[in-house]
Enzyme design. Sequence first.
Site, PDB file in Angstrom:
ATOM      1  N   ASP A 104       5.307   5.161  16.875  1.00  0.00           N
ATOM      2  CA  ASP A 104       4.998   3.745  16.625  1.00  0.00           C
ATOM      3  C   ASP A 104       6.236   2.878  16.852  1.00  0.00           C
ATOM      4  O   ASP A 104       6.149   1.754  17.360  1.00  0.00           O
ATOM      5  CB  ASP A 104       4.494   3.529  15.188  1.00  0.00           C
ATOM      6  CG  ASP A 104       2.980   3.693  15.069  1.00  0.00           C
ATOM      7  OD1 ASP A 104       2.416   4.506  15.819  1.00  0.00           O
ATOM      8  OD2 ASP A 104       2.362   3.004  14.235  1.00  0.00           O
ATOM      9  N   TYR A 160       1.177  15.967   6.053  1.00  0.00           N
ATOM     10  CA  TYR A 160      -0.214  15.526   6.175  1.00  0.00           C
ATOM     11  C   TYR A 160      -1.207  16.643   5.843  1.00  0.00           C
ATOM     12  O   TYR A 160      -2.378  16.554   6.180  1.00  0.00           O
ATOM     13  CB  TYR A 160      -0.496  14.999   7.592  1.00  0.00           C
ATOM     14  CG  TYR A 160       0.155  13.651   7.906  1.00  0.00           C
ATOM     15  CD1 TYR A 160       0.930  12.989   6.973  1.00  0.00           C
ATOM     16  CD2 TYR A 160      -0.032  13.052   9.147  1.00  0.00           C
ATOM     17  CE1 TYR A 160       1.517  11.768   7.262  1.00  0.00           C
ATOM     18  CE2 TYR A 160       0.554  11.825   9.445  1.00  0.00           C
ATOM     19  CZ  TYR A 160       1.330  11.195   8.504  1.00  0.00           C
ATOM     20  OH  TYR A 160       1.903   9.976   8.799  1.00  0.00           O
ATOM     21  N   ASP A 171       4.480  10.570  14.021  1.00  0.00           N
ATOM     22  CA  ASP A 171       3.658   9.388  13.761  1.00  0.00           C
ATOM     23  C   ASP A 171       4.534   8.138  13.747  1.00  0.00           C
ATOM     24  O   ASP A 171       4.289   7.157  14.453  1.00  0.00           O
ATOM     25  CB  ASP A 171       2.941   9.583  12.416  1.00  0.00           C
ATOM     26  CG  ASP A 171       1.817   8.590  12.205  1.00  0.00           C
ATOM     27  OD1 ASP A 171       1.576   7.765  13.103  1.00  0.00           O
ATOM     28  OD2 ASP A 171       1.188   8.644  11.130  1.00  0.00           O
ATOM     29  N   LYS A 195      14.887  16.866  10.358  1.00  0.00           N
ATOM     30  CA  LYS A 195      15.780  16.493   9.264  1.00  0.00           C
ATOM     31  C   LYS A 195      16.148  17.769   8.500  1.00  0.00           C
ATOM     32  O   LYS A 195      16.003  17.854   7.267  1.00  0.00           O
ATOM     33  CB  LYS A 195      15.042  15.464   8.381  1.00  0.00           C
ATOM     34  CG  LYS A 195      15.902  14.752   7.372  1.00  0.00           C
ATOM     35  CD  LYS A 195      16.755  13.661   7.956  1.00  0.00           C
ATOM     36  CE  LYS A 195      17.622  13.084   6.853  1.00  0.00           C
ATOM     37  NZ  LYS A 195      18.722  12.273   7.317  1.00  0.00           N
ATOM     38  N   ASP A 206      16.597  10.479  11.764  1.00  0.00           N
ATOM     39  CA  ASP A 206      17.044   9.119  11.444  1.00  0.00           C
ATOM     40  C   ASP A 206      18.034   8.610  12.496  1.00  0.00           C
ATOM     41  O   ASP A 206      17.940   7.476  12.958  1.00  0.00           O
ATOM     42  CB  ASP A 206      17.626   9.042  10.021  1.00  0.00           C
ATOM     43  CG  ASP A 206      18.571  10.187   9.682  1.00  0.00           C
ATOM     44  OD1 ASP A 206      18.721  11.114  10.502  1.00  0.00           O
ATOM     45  OD2 ASP A 206      19.165  10.153   8.590  1.00  0.00           O
TER      46      ASP A 206
HETATM   47 MG    MG Z   1       0.121   6.030  13.202  1.00  0.00          MG
END
Ligand code: MG
Length: 325
Positions: free
Chosen positions: A226, A119, A222, A166, A198
Amino acid sequence: MTEEIAVIPGDGIGQEVTPAAIEVLETVGKFEFVEAEAGDRVKDETGEALPEETYELAASADATLFGAAGETAADVILPLREAVGSFVNVRPARAYPGVDALRPETDLVFLRENTEGVYSGHENRLSEDLSTLTRVVTSSASERLAEFACEYVSDGEYDGFTVAHKANVMRETDGRFREDVLRVADERGVHADEELMDAFATHVCLDPEQFEVIVCPNLAGDVLSDLAAGLVGGLGLLPSANIGEDNALFEPVHGTAPDIAGEGVANPTAAILSAAMLLDHLGYAEESARVDEAITSVLEEGPRTADLGGEASTEDVTSAVVERL
Ligand code: MG
Ligand code: NAI
Protein backbone atom coordinates in the site's frame (compact mmCIF):
# COMPACT_ATOMS: atom_id res chain seq x y z
CA MET A 1 -10.81 -20.25 -24.10
CA THR A 2 -13.77 -21.76 -22.34
CA GLU A 3 -12.50 -21.53 -18.79
CA GLU A 4 -15.03 -20.82 -16.08
CA ILE A 5 -14.34 -17.55 -14.29
CA ALA A 6 -16.08 -16.91 -10.97
CA VAL A 7 -17.00 -13.23 -10.69
CA ILE A 8 -17.54 -11.75 -7.22
CA PRO A 9 -17.99 -7.96 -7.50
CA GLY A 10 -18.81 -7.46 -3.79
CA ASP A 11 -19.60 -3.97 -2.45
CA GLY A 12 -19.05 -0.31 -3.32
CA ILE A 13 -16.84 0.33 -6.33
CA GLY A 14 -16.31 -3.45 -6.61
CA GLN A 15 -19.68 -3.31 -8.41
CA GLU A 16 -18.31 -0.68 -10.81
CA VAL A 17 -14.77 -1.82 -11.60
CA THR A 18 -15.46 -5.57 -11.90
CA PRO A 19 -17.78 -5.13 -14.95
CA ALA A 20 -14.96 -3.07 -16.52
CA ALA A 21 -12.55 -5.99 -16.07
CA ILE A 22 -15.10 -8.41 -17.57
CA GLU A 23 -15.67 -6.14 -20.57
CA VAL A 24 -11.93 -6.21 -21.22
CA LEU A 25 -11.74 -10.02 -20.84
CA GLU A 26 -14.67 -10.42 -23.24
CA THR A 27 -12.82 -8.28 -25.78
CA VAL A 28 -9.73 -10.51 -25.87
CA GLY A 29 -11.21 -13.95 -25.23
CA LYS A 30 -14.19 -16.17 -24.66
CA PHE A 31 -14.82 -17.22 -21.09
CA GLU A 32 -17.76 -18.51 -19.13
CA PHE A 33 -18.46 -16.00 -16.37
CA VAL A 34 -20.45 -17.13 -13.33
CA GLU A 35 -21.38 -14.37 -10.90
CA ALA A 36 -21.79 -14.80 -7.14
CA GLU A 37 -22.43 -12.59 -4.12
CA ALA A 38 -20.26 -11.70 -1.14
CA GLY A 39 -19.82 -8.77 1.21
CA ASP A 40 -21.81 -6.31 3.31
CA ARG A 41 -24.90 -6.29 1.12
CA VAL A 42 -25.45 -10.03 1.09
CA LYS A 43 -24.70 -10.13 4.83
CA ASP A 44 -27.47 -7.60 5.45
CA GLU A 45 -29.86 -9.74 3.41
CA THR A 46 -28.89 -13.25 4.54
CA GLY A 47 -26.72 -12.85 7.65
CA GLU A 48 -23.71 -14.35 5.82
CA ALA A 49 -20.93 -12.30 4.23
CA LEU A 50 -19.66 -15.27 2.24
CA PRO A 51 -22.44 -17.66 1.21
CA GLU A 52 -21.43 -21.31 0.89
CA GLU A 53 -22.21 -21.35 -2.85
CA THR A 54 -19.83 -18.42 -3.44
CA TYR A 55 -17.03 -20.24 -1.60
CA GLU A 56 -17.73 -23.43 -3.58
CA LEU A 57 -17.81 -21.53 -6.87
CA ALA A 58 -14.42 -19.89 -6.20
CA ALA A 59 -13.00 -23.28 -5.17
CA SER A 60 -14.19 -25.01 -8.35
CA ALA A 61 -13.79 -22.31 -11.01
CA ASP A 62 -10.65 -22.09 -13.16
CA ALA A 63 -10.02 -18.62 -11.72
CA THR A 64 -11.86 -15.96 -9.72
CA LEU A 65 -12.20 -12.24 -10.25
CA PHE A 66 -13.04 -10.39 -7.03
CA GLY A 67 -13.95 -6.71 -6.58
CA ALA A 68 -13.96 -5.56 -2.95
CA ALA A 69 -15.95 -6.01 0.24
CA GLY A 70 -16.66 -3.34 2.86
CA GLU A 71 -16.78 -3.92 6.61
CA THR A 72 -16.91 -7.66 5.99
CA ALA A 73 -13.69 -7.66 3.92
CA ALA A 74 -11.81 -9.97 6.31
CA ASP A 75 -14.78 -12.39 6.49
CA VAL A 76 -14.87 -12.54 2.71
CA ILE A 77 -11.36 -12.30 1.33
CA LEU A 78 -9.53 -14.48 3.87
CA PRO A 79 -11.82 -17.51 3.29
CA LEU A 80 -11.84 -16.83 -0.48
CA ARG A 81 -8.03 -16.92 -0.55
CA GLU A 82 -8.32 -20.22 1.31
CA ALA A 83 -10.95 -21.49 -1.14
CA VAL A 84 -8.47 -21.12 -4.01
CA GLY A 85 -5.64 -22.55 -1.87
CA SER A 86 -3.64 -19.37 -2.24
CA PHE A 87 -0.25 -19.22 -0.55
CA VAL A 88 1.13 -16.09 -2.18
CA ASN A 89 -0.29 -12.65 -2.96
CA VAL A 90 1.49 -11.12 -5.95
CA ARG A 91 1.28 -7.31 -5.92
CA PRO A 92 3.03 -5.38 -8.68
CA ALA A 93 3.46 -1.64 -8.03
CA ARG A 94 4.60 0.07 -11.19
CA ALA A 95 4.53 3.76 -12.11
CA TYR A 96 2.96 4.27 -15.54
CA PRO A 97 4.03 6.97 -17.99
CA GLY A 98 1.68 9.93 -17.86
CA VAL A 99 0.59 9.26 -14.27
CA ASP A 100 1.68 11.88 -11.76
CA ALA A 101 3.59 9.56 -9.42
CA LEU A 102 5.67 10.55 -6.40
CA ARG A 103 8.38 8.21 -7.68
CA PRO A 104 7.96 7.71 -11.45
CA GLU A 105 10.91 5.29 -11.52
CA THR A 106 9.07 2.75 -9.29
CA ASP A 107 8.74 -0.77 -10.67
CA LEU A 108 8.28 -3.28 -7.87
CA VAL A 109 6.62 -6.62 -7.26
CA PHE A 110 5.67 -7.68 -3.74
CA LEU A 111 5.37 -11.40 -3.04
CA ARG A 112 3.41 -11.54 0.17
CA GLU A 113 2.93 -14.64 2.31
CA ASN A 114 -0.80 -15.20 2.24
CA THR A 115 -1.79 -17.79 4.84
CA GLU A 116 -0.31 -17.00 8.23
CA GLY A 117 1.66 -14.44 10.22
CA VAL A 118 -0.47 -12.11 12.31
CA TYR A 119 -3.50 -12.73 10.04
CA SER A 120 -3.98 -16.28 11.30
CA GLY A 121 -6.90 -15.17 13.44
CA HIS A 122 -5.52 -16.21 16.84
CA GLU A 123 -6.60 -13.15 18.81
CA ASN A 124 -7.79 -13.24 22.38
CA ARG A 125 -9.29 -10.87 24.90
CA LEU A 126 -7.83 -12.13 28.15
CA SER A 127 -9.14 -9.46 30.49
CA GLU A 128 -10.65 -5.98 30.62
CA ASP A 129 -7.15 -4.65 30.09
CA LEU A 130 -5.39 -7.26 28.01
CA SER A 131 -5.68 -8.59 24.46
CA THR A 132 -3.16 -10.85 22.73
CA LEU A 133 -2.37 -12.10 19.25
CA THR A 134 -0.50 -15.26 18.36
CA ARG A 135 1.68 -15.00 15.28
CA VAL A 136 2.05 -18.17 13.24
CA VAL A 137 5.05 -18.83 11.01
CA THR A 138 5.77 -22.25 9.54
CA SER A 139 8.76 -23.44 7.57
CA SER A 140 6.44 -25.15 5.09
CA ALA A 141 4.68 -21.87 4.19
CA SER A 142 7.93 -19.87 4.18
CA GLU A 143 9.67 -22.41 1.93
CA ARG A 144 6.70 -22.62 -0.45
CA LEU A 145 6.73 -18.82 -0.79
CA ALA A 146 10.50 -18.87 -1.34
CA GLU A 147 10.17 -21.53 -4.04
CA PHE A 148 7.53 -19.42 -5.78
CA ALA A 149 9.81 -16.37 -5.51
CA CYS A 150 12.75 -18.28 -7.03
CA GLU A 151 10.53 -19.41 -9.88
CA TYR A 152 9.16 -15.87 -10.31
CA VAL A 153 12.58 -14.25 -10.72
CA SER A 154 14.03 -17.02 -12.88
CA ASP A 155 12.63 -15.74 -16.20
CA GLY A 156 15.59 -13.40 -16.65
CA GLU A 157 13.71 -10.14 -16.03
CA TYR A 158 14.95 -9.86 -12.45
CA ASP A 159 18.34 -10.13 -10.74
CA GLY A 160 16.91 -11.78 -7.64
CA PHE A 161 14.78 -10.70 -4.70
CA THR A 162 14.91 -8.89 -1.37
CA VAL A 163 13.50 -10.41 1.82
CA ALA A 164 11.92 -7.75 4.05
CA HIS A 165 11.57 -8.87 7.66
CA LYS A 166 12.02 -7.84 11.27
CA ALA A 167 14.05 -10.80 12.48
CA ASN A 168 16.15 -8.59 14.75
CA VAL A 169 13.10 -8.20 17.04
CA MET A 170 10.80 -11.13 16.20
CA ARG A 171 13.72 -13.53 16.33
CA GLU A 172 11.72 -16.72 16.46
CA THR A 173 8.97 -16.03 13.90
CA ASP A 174 10.62 -13.66 11.44
CA GLY A 175 13.90 -15.40 12.25
CA ARG A 176 12.42 -18.63 10.90
CA PHE A 177 10.89 -16.86 7.89
CA ARG A 178 14.20 -15.14 7.03
CA GLU A 179 16.27 -18.26 7.43
CA ASP A 180 13.95 -20.48 5.36
CA VAL A 181 13.58 -18.00 2.51
CA LEU A 182 17.32 -17.26 2.28
CA ARG A 183 18.18 -20.96 2.46
CA VAL A 184 15.81 -21.90 -0.37
CA ALA A 185 17.22 -19.07 -2.51
CA ASP A 186 20.73 -20.28 -1.81
CA GLU A 187 19.83 -23.89 -2.69
CA ARG A 188 18.27 -22.73 -5.96
CA GLY A 189 21.18 -20.47 -6.84
CA VAL A 190 18.95 -17.39 -6.78
CA HIS A 191 20.41 -14.11 -5.57
CA ALA A 192 18.57 -12.90 -2.45
CA ASP A 193 19.41 -10.02 -0.16
CA GLU A 194 17.58 -8.76 2.92
CA GLU A 195 16.37 -5.55 4.55
CA LEU A 196 14.74 -4.87 7.88
CA MET A 197 11.19 -3.94 6.93
CA ASP A 198 11.20 -0.54 8.66
CA ALA A 199 14.43 0.45 6.93
CA PHE A 200 12.95 -0.88 3.69
CA ALA A 201 9.99 1.51 4.10
CA THR A 202 12.38 4.46 4.13
CA HIS A 203 14.69 3.17 1.40
CA VAL A 204 11.87 2.33 -1.01
CA CYS A 205 10.53 5.90 -0.71
CA LEU A 206 13.96 7.51 -1.21
CA ASP A 207 15.20 5.22 -3.97
CA PRO A 208 12.71 2.61 -5.24
CA GLU A 209 15.02 1.68 -8.13
CA GLN A 210 17.29 -0.31 -5.83
CA PHE A 211 14.51 -2.91 -5.40
CA GLU A 212 12.75 -5.26 -7.82
CA VAL A 213 10.98 -8.17 -6.14
CA ILE A 214 10.28 -8.05 -2.41
CA VAL A 215 9.39 -11.19 -0.44
CA CYS A 216 7.62 -10.49 2.84
CA PRO A 217 5.46 -11.86 5.63
CA ASN A 218 1.70 -11.30 5.46
CA LEU A 219 1.16 -8.01 7.35
CA ALA A 220 4.40 -6.46 6.07
CA GLY A 221 3.37 -7.25 2.49
CA ASP A 222 -0.04 -5.70 3.05
CA VAL A 223 1.35 -2.46 4.45
CA LEU A 224 4.45 -2.08 2.28
CA SER A 225 2.55 -2.67 -0.97
CA ASP A 226 0.00 0.00 0.00
CA LEU A 227 2.94 2.31 0.68
CA ALA A 228 4.22 1.52 -2.80
CA ALA A 229 0.75 2.41 -4.14
CA GLY A 230 1.40 5.90 -2.80
CA LEU A 231 4.67 6.06 -4.75
CA VAL A 232 3.07 5.16 -8.08
CA GLY A 233 -0.04 7.34 -8.01
CA GLY A 234 -2.67 5.78 -5.80
CA LEU A 235 -4.65 2.68 -4.92
CA GLY A 236 -6.73 2.81 -8.11
CA LEU A 237 -3.73 1.44 -10.02
CA LEU A 238 -2.64 -1.68 -8.13
CA PRO A 239 -3.74 -5.16 -9.15
CA SER A 240 -3.04 -8.37 -7.28
CA ALA A 241 -3.10 -12.12 -7.73
CA ASN A 242 -3.68 -14.72 -5.03
CA ILE A 243 -1.98 -17.81 -6.42
CA GLY A 244 -2.56 -21.38 -5.28
CA GLU A 245 -1.33 -24.76 -6.53
CA ASP A 246 -4.09 -25.14 -9.12
CA ASN A 247 -6.42 -22.21 -8.60
CA ALA A 248 -6.14 -18.45 -8.22
CA LEU A 249 -8.06 -15.29 -7.37
CA PHE A 250 -7.43 -11.86 -8.83
CA GLU A 251 -8.44 -8.58 -7.19
CA PRO A 252 -7.56 -4.90 -7.10
CA VAL A 253 -5.60 -3.96 -3.97
CA HIS A 254 -8.09 -1.18 -3.17
CA GLY A 255 -11.28 -1.50 -1.13
CA THR A 256 -14.85 -0.34 -1.71
CA ALA A 257 -14.00 3.41 -1.75
CA PRO A 258 -17.21 4.50 0.03
CA ASP A 259 -16.35 8.17 -0.63
CA ILE A 260 -16.87 7.75 -4.39
CA ALA A 261 -18.99 4.57 -4.63
CA GLY A 262 -22.11 4.83 -6.77
CA GLU A 263 -20.85 7.81 -8.76
CA GLY A 264 -19.38 5.83 -11.65
CA VAL A 265 -16.03 7.59 -11.33
CA ALA A 266 -13.83 4.84 -9.87
CA ASN A 267 -10.59 4.14 -11.68
CA PRO A 268 -10.94 0.69 -13.33
CA THR A 269 -7.17 0.34 -13.90
CA ALA A 270 -6.48 -1.91 -10.88
CA ALA A 271 -9.34 -4.25 -11.81
CA ILE A 272 -8.33 -4.33 -15.50
CA LEU A 273 -4.69 -5.03 -14.59
CA SER A 274 -5.96 -7.81 -12.29
CA ALA A 275 -7.75 -9.25 -15.34
CA ALA A 276 -4.44 -9.04 -17.24
CA MET A 277 -2.80 -11.07 -14.45
CA LEU A 278 -5.64 -13.59 -14.71
CA LEU A 279 -5.02 -13.97 -18.45
CA ASP A 280 -1.32 -14.51 -17.87
CA HIS A 281 -2.03 -17.08 -15.16
CA LEU A 282 -4.34 -19.05 -17.47
CA GLY A 283 -1.61 -19.14 -20.11
CA TYR A 284 -2.79 -16.30 -22.33
CA ALA A 285 0.43 -14.31 -22.15
CA GLU A 286 -0.11 -12.54 -25.46
CA GLU A 287 -3.63 -11.40 -24.55
CA SER A 288 -2.37 -10.30 -21.15
CA ALA A 289 0.36 -8.20 -22.75
CA ARG A 290 -2.19 -6.62 -25.11
CA VAL A 291 -4.38 -5.57 -22.17
CA ASP A 292 -1.35 -4.18 -20.39
CA GLU A 293 -0.38 -2.20 -23.50
CA ALA A 294 -3.92 -0.86 -23.95
CA ILE A 295 -4.24 0.36 -20.37
CA THR A 296 -0.70 1.80 -20.46
CA SER A 297 -1.64 3.79 -23.54
CA VAL A 298 -4.87 5.05 -21.93
CA LEU A 299 -3.03 6.08 -18.76
CA GLU A 300 -0.57 8.01 -20.89
CA GLU A 301 -3.01 9.69 -23.26
CA GLY A 302 -6.24 9.72 -21.27
CA PRO A 303 -9.14 9.71 -20.63
CA ARG A 304 -8.40 9.72 -16.88
CA THR A 305 -10.55 9.39 -13.80
CA ALA A 306 -10.58 12.03 -11.03
CA ASP A 307 -7.99 10.23 -8.84
CA LEU A 308 -5.50 10.82 -11.69
CA GLY A 309 -6.58 14.41 -12.20
CA GLY A 310 -9.08 13.80 -15.01
CA GLU A 311 -12.85 14.05 -15.36
CA ALA A 312 -13.63 10.75 -17.08
CA SER A 313 -16.03 8.11 -15.80
CA THR A 314 -15.21 4.43 -15.19
CA GLU A 315 -17.11 3.70 -18.39
CA ASP A 316 -15.13 6.27 -20.45
CA VAL A 317 -11.80 4.75 -19.40
CA THR A 318 -13.04 1.19 -20.00
CA SER A 319 -14.32 2.07 -23.47
CA ALA A 320 -10.98 3.69 -24.31
CA VAL A 321 -9.17 0.48 -23.29
CA VAL A 322 -11.59 -1.69 -25.30
CA GLU A 323 -11.19 0.60 -28.33
CA ARG A 324 -7.39 0.17 -28.25
CA LEU A 325 -7.80 -3.60 -27.95
MG1 MG B 1 -4.53 -3.86 2.30
P1 NAI C 1 -10.19 2.08 -0.13
O1 NAI C 1 -9.17 1.42 -0.98
O2 NAI C 1 -11.58 1.67 -0.33
O3 NAI C 1 -10.11 3.68 -0.37
C1 NAI C 1 -8.99 4.48 0.02
C2 NAI C 1 -8.98 5.75 -0.82
O4 NAI C 1 -8.55 5.45 -2.15
C3 NAI C 1 -10.34 6.43 -0.94
O5 NAI C 1 -10.19 7.81 -0.93
C4 NAI C 1 -10.83 5.95 -2.29
O6 NAI C 1 -11.72 6.84 -2.92
C5 NAI C 1 -9.54 5.82 -3.08
N1 NAI C 1 -9.65 4.75 -4.09
C6 NAI C 1 -9.55 3.42 -3.88
N2 NAI C 1 -9.74 2.76 -5.02
C7 NAI C 1 -9.98 3.67 -5.97
C8 NAI C 1 -10.28 3.58 -7.35
N3 NAI C 1 -10.35 2.42 -8.01
N4 NAI C 1 -10.48 4.75 -8.05
C9 NAI C 1 -10.39 5.93 -7.41
N5 NAI C 1 -10.12 6.09 -6.11
C10 NAI C 1 -9.92 4.96 -5.39
O7 NAI C 1 -9.75 1.86 1.37
P2 NAI C 1 -10.50 2.27 2.74
O8 NAI C 1 -11.18 3.59 2.57
O9 NAI C 1 -9.48 2.10 3.77
O10 NAI C 1 -11.61 1.15 2.97
C11 NAI C 1 -12.95 1.28 2.54
C12 NAI C 1 -13.65 -0.06 2.74
O11 NAI C 1 -13.06 -1.03 1.90
C13 NAI C 1 -13.56 -0.57 4.18
O12 NAI C 1 -14.83 -1.07 4.54
C14 NAI C 1 -12.54 -1.70 4.10
O13 NAI C 1 -12.82 -2.73 5.01
C15 NAI C 1 -12.72 -2.18 2.68
N6 NAI C 1 -11.51 -2.77 2.09
C16 NAI C 1 -11.68 -3.93 1.39
C17 NAI C 1 -10.62 -4.54 0.76
C18 NAI C 1 -10.88 -5.78 0.00
O14 NAI C 1 -12.01 -6.15 -0.21
N7 NAI C 1 -9.86 -6.47 -0.49
C19 NAI C 1 -9.26 -3.97 0.82
C20 NAI C 1 -9.20 -2.71 1.54
C21 NAI C 1 -10.29 -2.15 2.15
